[in-house]
Scaffold this motif. Structure first.
Motif, mmCIF file in Angstrom:
data_model
loop_
_atom_site.group_PDB
_atom_site.id
_atom_site.type_symbol
_atom_site.label_atom_id
_atom_site.label_comp_id
_atom_site.label_asym_id
_atom_site.label_seq_id
_atom_site.Cartn_x
_atom_site.Cartn_y
_atom_site.Cartn_z
ATOM 1 N N ILE A 104 -14.479 -11.883 6.985
ATOM 2 C CA ILE A 104 -13.842 -10.649 6.463
ATOM 3 C C ILE A 104 -12.817 -10.030 7.328
ATOM 4 N N MET A 105 -11.519 -10.175 6.986
ATOM 5 C CA MET A 105 -10.690 -9.340 7.731
ATOM 6 C C MET A 105 -9.624 -8.761 7.103
ATOM 7 N N GLY A 106 -8.912 -7.843 7.803
ATOM 8 C CA GLY A 106 -8.026 -6.786 7.045
ATOM 9 C C GLY A 106 -6.453 -7.373 7.237
ATOM 10 N N THR A 107 -5.796 -6.904 6.286
ATOM 11 C CA THR A 107 -4.423 -7.279 6.095
ATOM 12 C C THR A 107 -3.605 -6.176 6.055
ATOM 13 N N LEU A 158 -8.945 -8.449 3.222
ATOM 14 C CA LEU A 158 -8.655 -6.978 2.435
ATOM 15 C C LEU A 158 -7.354 -6.000 2.817
ATOM 16 N N PRO A 159 -6.587 -5.659 1.968
ATOM 17 C CA PRO A 159 -5.364 -4.585 2.335
ATOM 18 C C PRO A 159 -6.218 -3.279 3.028
ATOM 19 N N GLU A 160 -5.324 -2.695 3.748
ATOM 20 C CA GLU A 160 -5.900 -1.692 4.508
ATOM 21 C C GLU A 160 -6.772 -0.655 3.865
ATOM 22 N N ASP A 161 -6.373 -0.194 2.500
ATOM 23 C CA ASP A 161 -7.095 0.787 2.084
ATOM 24 C C ASP A 161 -8.297 0.221 0.923
ATOM 25 N N ILE A 217 0.024 -9.918 -2.870
ATOM 26 C CA ILE A 217 -0.770 -9.248 -3.861
ATOM 27 C C ILE A 217 -1.465 -8.110 -3.274
ATOM 28 N N PRO A 218 -1.580 -6.863 -3.690
ATOM 29 C CA PRO A 218 -1.995 -5.826 -3.061
ATOM 30 C C PRO A 218 -3.465 -5.330 -3.720
ATOM 31 N N MET A 219 -4.281 -6.536 -3.617
ATOM 32 C CA MET A 219 -5.636 -6.373 -3.807
ATOM 33 C C MET A 219 -6.470 -7.374 -2.816
ATOM 34 N N PRO A 220 -7.852 -6.909 -2.822
ATOM 35 C CA PRO A 220 -8.743 -7.814 -2.254
ATOM 36 C C PRO A 220 -8.642 -9.462 -2.525
ATOM 37 N N LEU A 221 -8.585 -10.187 -1.715
ATOM 38 C CA LEU A 221 -8.667 -11.358 -2.265
ATOM 39 C C LEU A 221 -9.909 -12.356 -1.308
ATOM 40 N N MET A 222 -10.252 -13.332 -2.142
ATOM 41 C CA MET A 222 -11.211 -14.193 -1.372
ATOM 42 C C MET A 222 -10.781 -15.710 -1.459
ATOM 43 N N ILE A 223 -10.480 -16.509 -0.304
ATOM 44 C CA ILE A 223 -9.893 -17.574 -0.559
ATOM 45 C C ILE A 223 -11.037 -18.637 -0.134
ATOM 46 N N LEU A 224 -11.193 -19.580 -0.838
ATOM 47 C CA LEU A 224 -12.238 -20.582 -0.495
ATOM 48 C C LEU A 224 -11.312 -21.920 -0.207
ATOM 49 N N SER A 225 -11.640 -22.607 0.938
ATOM 50 C CA SER A 225 -11.079 -23.842 1.387
ATOM 51 C C SER A 225 -11.761 -25.091 0.899
#
Length: 275
Positions: free
Chosen positions: A108-111, A140-143, A264-272
Motif C-alpha cells: 500500500i503506497m501513496g501517490t 492511494l492519492p494523497e487524500d 485517475i484521481p481515485m484509489p487503485l489496486m493493481i494485480l500483476s
C-alpha cells in the motif's frame, strides 16, 4: 501472519497511505512493514567517488531517526503489529528485497496529486513499482480514504480468466470490508461475443464468496468509461490487472495501466499477471 508493506517517505501522502493500511491490517489480521529507502549520491559529476563509510552511516542514522519520529507521530500504529526497515538504494530494489523476506499480501503506497515534472516523476515511480512488483499494489492519492469502502470495482477484459491468486486477493479484501464487488468490462462493441461470455461465466465461480455483479459498458476510451462507471456507482476502489503487453500493443495503444496510475484521481489496486 501475512504482511502489508507500506513504503514511506515521511510525507503527508505516505502518512495517509499508512493510516489506510492500518485499517486494512486490522480488518484482515495482518502485520505492517514500514519501509523507507534513502538514496546514496555515489559520485561527483566528473566521476570522483563521493561517499565514504562514515557518510553512509550518517545517512542511515538520520533516516532511522526520522523513522522513529514518524512512528511516534502516528499513534494509530499501536493498534496493529508492525516493524520498520530503513535501507539504502532505489525503492524498487528495497521493496523487492523486503518481499523476499516477508509473506506479503499487499503493498500500500501513496501517490502524489501533483502536476508537471513532479507528477511525471512520482507517477513514474509508482508505475515502476506496479510494473515490477509481483504482489497486489494499492495506490492511494494523497487524500484517499478506503477505510470504509463498500463498493469495489474490478476491471475485466473478458479475454482470459485472471489467476486464482489474483482473484483471491480481491475476494479477501472485499470480504474484510463487507463490500460489493462489481466486475466491469469496457468495450467499443455493442455486445459481448460468445467467447467473452464464456470467460465471464468462468469467472463467476470465483466470486460466489462475496456479493457481486457483472457489468458491460460501451465506451471508445477505457479510462473515460471506467471513470464514468466509478462515478455512477460511487466506487471506492478500482481494481485493474496489469499484464505484460507485446511491443506492438504498447506502440499501437499504449499502456492503459500506466495511464490509470498517472491520471485517475481515485484509489487503485493493481494485480500483476504473467504473460
Amino acid at each position: 501472519m501475512k504482511k502489508i508493506i507500506v513504503p514511506v517517505d515521511f510525507s503527508n501522502c505516505s502518512k495517509n497511505a499508512l493510516l489506510n493500511a492500518i485499517i486494512v491490517a486490522e480488518r484482515m489480521n495482518m502485520e505492517l512493514v514500514l519501509l523507507h529507502s534513502f538514496m546514496l549520491p555515489m559520485a561527483t559529476s566528473d566521476g570522483t567517488p563521493l561517499m565514504v563509510g562514515s557518510m553512509i552511516d550518517d545517512l542511515q542514522n538520520a533516516s532511522e531517526s526520522r523513522m522513529t519520529d514518524f512512528v511516534k507521530e502516528n499513534r494509530e500504529l499501536k493498534r496493529v503489529k508492525f516493524s520498520t526497515e530503513v535501507t539504502a538504494g532505489l525503492l524498487l530494489a528495497s521493496l523487492n528485497d523486503a518481499l523476499k523476506n516477508h509473506d506479503t499480501a499487499y503493498v500500500i503506497m501513496g501517490t502524489y496529486g501533483a502536476s508537471g515534472l513532479k507528477k511525471a516523476f512520482i507517477g513514474s515511480n509508482a508505475y515502476t513499482v506496479i510494473k515490477n512488483v509481483k504482489r497486489p499494489v494499492i495506490a492511494l492519492p494523497e487524500d484517499a480514504d478506503i477505510t470504509k469502502m463498500k463498493r469495489i470495482a474490478m476491471s475485466g477484459d473478458y479475454k482470459q480468466i485472471p489467476s486464482a491468486a489474483a482473484i483471491e486477493s480481491v475476494i479477501k479484501l472485499t470480504q474484510a470490508f463487507f463490500a460489493h464487488l462489481y466486475i466491469i468490462h469496457i468495450d467499443q462493441d455493442k455486445a459481448l461475443e460468445q467467447d467473452e461470455l464464456e470467460i465471464a461465466k468462468g469467472m463467476e465461480k470465483y466470486f460466489k464468496k462475496v456479493p457481486h455483479s457483472f457489468h458491460f459498458k460501451r465506451d471508445y476510451d477505457v479510462e473515460d468509461g471506467l471513470l464514468a462507471f466509478a462515478k455512477e456507482e460511487d466506487i471506492d476502489l478500482l481494481v485493474m490487472i496489469s499484464r505484460h503487453h507485446s511491443l506492438i500493443d504498447r506502440i499501437t495503444r499504449g499502456s492503459e495501466t500506466k495511464r490509470m496510475v498517472m491520471d485517475i484521481p481515485m484509489p487503485l489496486m493493481i494485480l500483476s499477471e504473467p504473460k
